[in-house]
Design an enzyme around this catalytic site. Structure first.
Site, short mmCIF file in Angstrom:
data_model
loop_
_atom_site.label_atom_id
_atom_site.label_comp_id
_atom_site.label_asym_id
_atom_site.label_seq_id
_atom_site.Cartn_x
_atom_site.Cartn_y
_atom_site.Cartn_z
N VAL B 302 0.84 -1.19 0.00
CA VAL B 302 0.00 0.00 0.00
C VAL B 302 0.88 1.25 0.00
O VAL B 302 0.58 2.24 -0.66
CB VAL B 302 -0.97 -0.01 1.19
CG1 VAL B 302 -1.70 1.32 1.32
CG2 VAL B 302 -1.98 -1.14 1.02
N TYR B 440 -6.48 2.02 4.20
CA TYR B 440 -6.55 0.55 4.29
C TYR B 440 -5.23 -0.13 4.67
O TYR B 440 -4.20 0.50 4.71
CB TYR B 440 -7.24 -0.09 3.08
CG TYR B 440 -6.75 0.13 1.68
CD1 TYR B 440 -5.48 0.58 1.36
CD2 TYR B 440 -7.61 -0.16 0.60
CE1 TYR B 440 -5.10 0.72 0.04
CE2 TYR B 440 -7.22 -0.02 -0.72
CZ TYR B 440 -5.96 0.42 -0.99
OH TYR B 440 -5.58 0.56 -2.28
N GLU B 441 -5.32 -1.39 4.98
CA GLU B 441 -4.19 -2.15 5.55
C GLU B 441 -3.65 -1.51 6.82
O GLU B 441 -2.44 -1.47 7.05
CB GLU B 441 -3.07 -2.33 4.52
CG GLU B 441 -3.45 -3.10 3.28
CD GLU B 441 -3.91 -4.53 3.56
OE1 GLU B 441 -3.63 -5.05 4.66
OE2 GLU B 441 -4.56 -5.10 2.68
N GLY B 442 -4.53 -1.02 7.67
CA GLY B 442 -4.12 -0.33 8.89
C GLY B 442 -4.02 1.14 8.61
O GLY B 442 -3.14 1.57 7.85
N GLN B 447 -0.59 2.71 12.03
CA GLN B 447 0.84 2.53 11.72
C GLN B 447 1.69 3.31 12.72
O GLN B 447 2.72 2.82 13.21
CB GLN B 447 1.17 3.05 10.31
CG GLN B 447 0.35 2.45 9.18
CD GLN B 447 0.52 0.97 9.02
OE1 GLN B 447 1.58 0.43 9.31
NE2 GLN B 447 -0.53 0.28 8.61
#
Lengths: 600, 600
Positions: B302, B440-442, B447
């Site tokens: 990402v 997205y993806e955290g 993060q």
């Protein structure tokens, strides 16, 4: 509720930052301004925006405006909303009393406008541009033109549109080619094509009054050869009734990233004959002066669009963060979940949104207040100082507010997580809609250039110096305060002020030696000045709110003013020093690489 | 050309920042990596992206994906493009050789992916997620499952999808409710609903292999009760042929701000019967571990989406700025006009775009390289250090790159002026498409929290300290250099490093005393670390490019490396000190206001 107007913050700003009460002592605004009236009108405008405009904002985005036959049809509900807007008198809040307006100060209608924009940015562009067109006509038109057009434009029965841009003439207005040829009856025939004409056509009203920039046959090239014309969609008979269709029509609408409900028109003049009938406004070749009067106000009106989008995005994010349960905040038991507002990082995002939004609103209101003072103060020297101050502040207000409009609405998307990217939620629309604001009415780059090239040197730099001195005064008052929450706001402000002054002095030195350095530093300088300006006004607000106390403003309001000021001082003001450093980078490096190396 | 892949910058990064050549000496990648091969494959991937994927990007945005009957239909041209993608072998670049893949290092396929994303972000999501699903299956699946599914997933004949999110379980994966019940034949029946499933259904391939998180009957609450299942859209017979339709289907597609061509699916499992047939991957209740393997890579994938959007936006803005004539640049004669690239403020915007894009790419490649080294190095201790370094860098790489993806594509809109807001131009699409990447993806907030809470303390903080020591080493080499352009990069780097270390030490102290302060400072810390990281790598690149010289890399390339490093040092690195100051704001102020005062 989709939108809840921040009436108290607005009233506080009008009183203490816009100095509305001082205006009430002038002959222009005497008897027009009182605390009760301000509160009543703001409250009513907030209700109208929430009840009538906010509910159609999403369908406006989904449907957009369309051309049907030769006319624009706006989304469902927009025409009715506009009629309600006119019937309730919102179109004429600050219009001149002589032509049927209510004559209230601009800083006041400005905040009504913020509410309209928060609820429905696309809708609000029509009345905004119409007011601007009416102002230009009032300032520069003949008595005959004013008598025929102005009352209906002020009331909102007809709207005005501003037709400036052509494909080859955007930021460079002087490159425009539309032509105006005089005919025997004293009118003109206008031919040419315009693009990006906001609400250039629509179904709100029976007539649209275009103010069009065009060149007379004997015009010189560039901006000095441009004249301003009034071109109605329908000609107006002597008795005021609507006559024949004029030869001006919409030929296409743009498909845009946002503000879909606002028809962005390509307009053709004189496509079906020898030209659209037009009437000269002001002197020949003096069109740019007339447009500039209007564009200065328009710039500030675009600034408040940034505030409006940020406010709407903040309200929605705050509401979502209270409802959305996800994960566990610090200190919460293992088997419990938390509303995301309890997570420090989410809370930080919300405070960042709130602090930047309120800072931008304060910046805009101070600038609007200065414009009002420049118009109304009895003392000529004071009027002139207010005018200079407004001139100085306008590019900062426009660019900083619109930049934070995009930034804050983007943070709003982020607070929603995955839902923020789904259009149904509405968070994304605020971001898409607001993205135009840093571009139109002079890109933010052009605002920054205006600031460093024309505004910084105003009155030998004394305008800028007075601005800094005012900040210094607030910092001194904070530093001398006996309340620790206020005292600790002083040091960051003092440090930022010193950095900004240093960058300003550097620019002044470079102005003599290499003006290109000013152009290179313009954007970081303008951003830095906005950061400082915002931090100053939040601190000033905190000081005043604390002094006037909980009894006057309520404990939550006072606490929030202290906290947003403190947050801004801790989280944003440090960027002033970074910005000052960037300003002093100079232009040399920018031109080291040729376009081929720019690709390498 | 719509897209021109930055092959040389990529090759330089793989060699000097990703250390691809060192990988070539390992038994895993022996004979697989050579300079010629790298160049040939990158060039070919760039051509494929430009010729096949970029031309359908705009129509993908306009048409979007739709449900027809019970299946998703992608926009015109997408299915053909996917088939070409598979036929030319792009699906299997880094797939395991044992299952038909080409076995090239991940940092390498990573840059192929950047090209795909630059040309067509929505398209690229399908192969990206498919590779991730295949990796999870390879790492945790039984030999039988792998034999049946993996070769066709690696080749791209089938795609994989990841089914994690449920309405109440977004960032909080542990809150998911999908159920898995064992049946006598050793398989499971999966029931429940998932949302936000990217390419959960499509018409690219005959089968879609879902990796689904669900709970077994005896599962405990939270993340420790989650298991991973393989659920194919069509069951697969023993001979590998496609069998009966499984009870999993798409029920709705989301309407999103961007990546319209990518179908974001709501999926229903077991709606028509007792459940979809599923196969357990790995041990019961160990699903999160399997997903985390995959998600770590996905995070970096990402991150590169941010770089890709920024690169595409930069290329388009650079091209526009060379073509668009408007106004006069300094020093140009009165009767002339200039391409806007000659205006210092526009040039500054372009350099800002270039510098941030290249910094983010360097950050991502260093992180991807560390992952490759963690996999391939012969020495176990070296592998472990590489793994720790990759773990430390990943949240910075993901969040900083996706933040600048939105920022740079927004600057791209700005460079276009009014045209940037018109969808036809394409600039707005880059911004809209890229806006999902920080989510997205955290989310980037998550993060940042991962960075301060889990990564900063890795191996007693030695991983962070080594990172800082590496920066110090580069700064020393720059300071000692005899070339002035390099020497002057040292001071800003040294100052920023000192500020970052101070902020780091502050966080370490607070970790013991009040961990909430870490959560409050997480986002500014992560951004600050990204700014430092980017400034470091651009300086390091400039140093290496200069040392290897014009003969190796070409004079334009070397000059551009020096200039972007210098620009970043002057314009961005000062923000590190501002960020360090913000980090140390602490959490106390965040919770002063209750939700009512947040509205006041």
């Amino acid at each position: 509720m989709l939108y809840d107007a921040p009436v108290k913050d607005m009233r506080f700003l009008l009183t203490h930052i816009g100095k509305l009460n001082e205006l009430g002592t002038t002959s222009l605004y005497q008897d027009l301004v009182s605390d009760d009236l301000v509160d009543a009108i703001l409250t009513e405008a907030g209700r109208f925006s929430a009840d009538i405009l906010a509910p159609i904002n999403r369908q406006g985005d989904l449907q957009g405006s369309h051309i049907v036959a030769d006319d624009v049809r706006t989304p469902d509900g927009f025409k009715d909303a506009y009629q309600a807007y006119v019937e309730q008198g919102w179109a004429s809040v600050s219009g001149p009393v002589d032509f049927g307006g209510q004559g209230l100060p601009g800083s006041f209608s400005f905040l009504v406008q913020e509410m309209v924009f928060s609820a429905n940015l696309a809708f609000g562009l029509c009345p905004m541009l119409s007011v601007g067109a009416a102002e230009a006509l009032e300032a520069h038109g003949s008595d005959e033109l004013k008598a025929r057009y102005l009352p209906k434009m002020i009331s909102g029965e007809w709207t005005g549109a501003m037709d400036l841009t052509e494909p080859q003439a955007g930021s460079d207005v002087g490159a425009l080619r539309a032509k105006a040829v005089p005919v025997d009856d004293g009118t003109y025939r206008i031919t040419g094509n315009k693009i990006f004409i906001t609400f250039g056509d629509h179904d709100f009203t029976d007539n649209v009054i275009h103010l069009v920039l065009a060149r007379l046959p004997d015009a010189q090239p560039g901006t000095k050869g441009i004249s301003l014309f009034l071109v109605p969609k329908f000609l107006v008979n002597d008795d005021g009734s609507i006559g024949a269709r004029n030869d001006v029509k919409v030929t296409a609408l743009e498909h845009k990233m946002g503000i879909h409900a606002s028809p962005t028109c390509a307009m053709a003049f004189g496509e079906d004959g020898e030209g659209a009938v037009g009437y000269l406004i002001g002197a020949p070749h003096r069109g740019m002066a007339a447009m500039f009067t209007m564009m200065n106000n328009a710039r500030l009106n675009v600034g408040i669009q940034g505030v409006a989008a940020a406010e709407a995005a903040y309200q929605q994010a705050l509401s979502f963060a209270q409802d959305r349960v996800q994960g566990r905040a610090p200190g919460v038991a293992r088997d419990q979940s938390s509303a995301i507002i309890e997570h420090p990082d989410v809370r930080r995002n919300l405070l960042l949104m709130k602090a930047k939004t309120e800072a931008a609103r304060a910046i805009c209101v101070m600038t609007a207040g200065a414009l009002d003072h420049a118009r109304a103060l009895e003392d000529e020297a004071a009027r002139e100082r207010a005018k200079l101050r407004a001139d100085f502040l306008t590019p900062i207000a426009k660019s900083w507010s619109t930049d934070i409009g995009v930034e804050v609405s983007s943070i709003g998307v982020q607070v929603h997580g995955g839902m923020g990217f789904i259009e149904e939620t509405g968070a994304a629309q605020f971001m898409r809609d607001s993205r135009i604001a840093p571009i139109y009415e002079g890109t933010n780059g052009i605002q920054s250039i205006d600031l460093v090239m024309r505004k910084l040197p105003l009155d030998n730099g004394s305008v800028a110096d007075e601005f800094f001195a005012d900040i210094e005064e607030t910092a001194a008052a904070l530093g001398a305060h006996d309340n620790a929450a206020l005292t600790r706001l002083a040091a960051p402000l003092v440090a930022s002020l010193a950095a900004a002054r240093q960058a300003t002095n550097w620019l002044r030195e470079r102005a003599a030696q290499n003006p290109t350095d000013l152009l290179a530093g313009a954007t970081p300088y303008c951003t830095m000045m906005g950061d400082l300006f915002g931090g100053w006004l939040l601190a000033k607000k905190a000081l005043i709110a604390f002094e006037e106390g909980d009894d006057v403003w309520g404990s939550a309001f006072v606490a929030a003013r202290l906290e947003t000021a403190s947050f801004f001082a801790s989280q944003i003001l440090p960027q002033v020093a970074a910005g000052a450093s960037a300003v002093q980078g100079g232009a040399a490096g920018l031109f080291t690489l040729d376009p081929i190396a720019m690709k390498a």
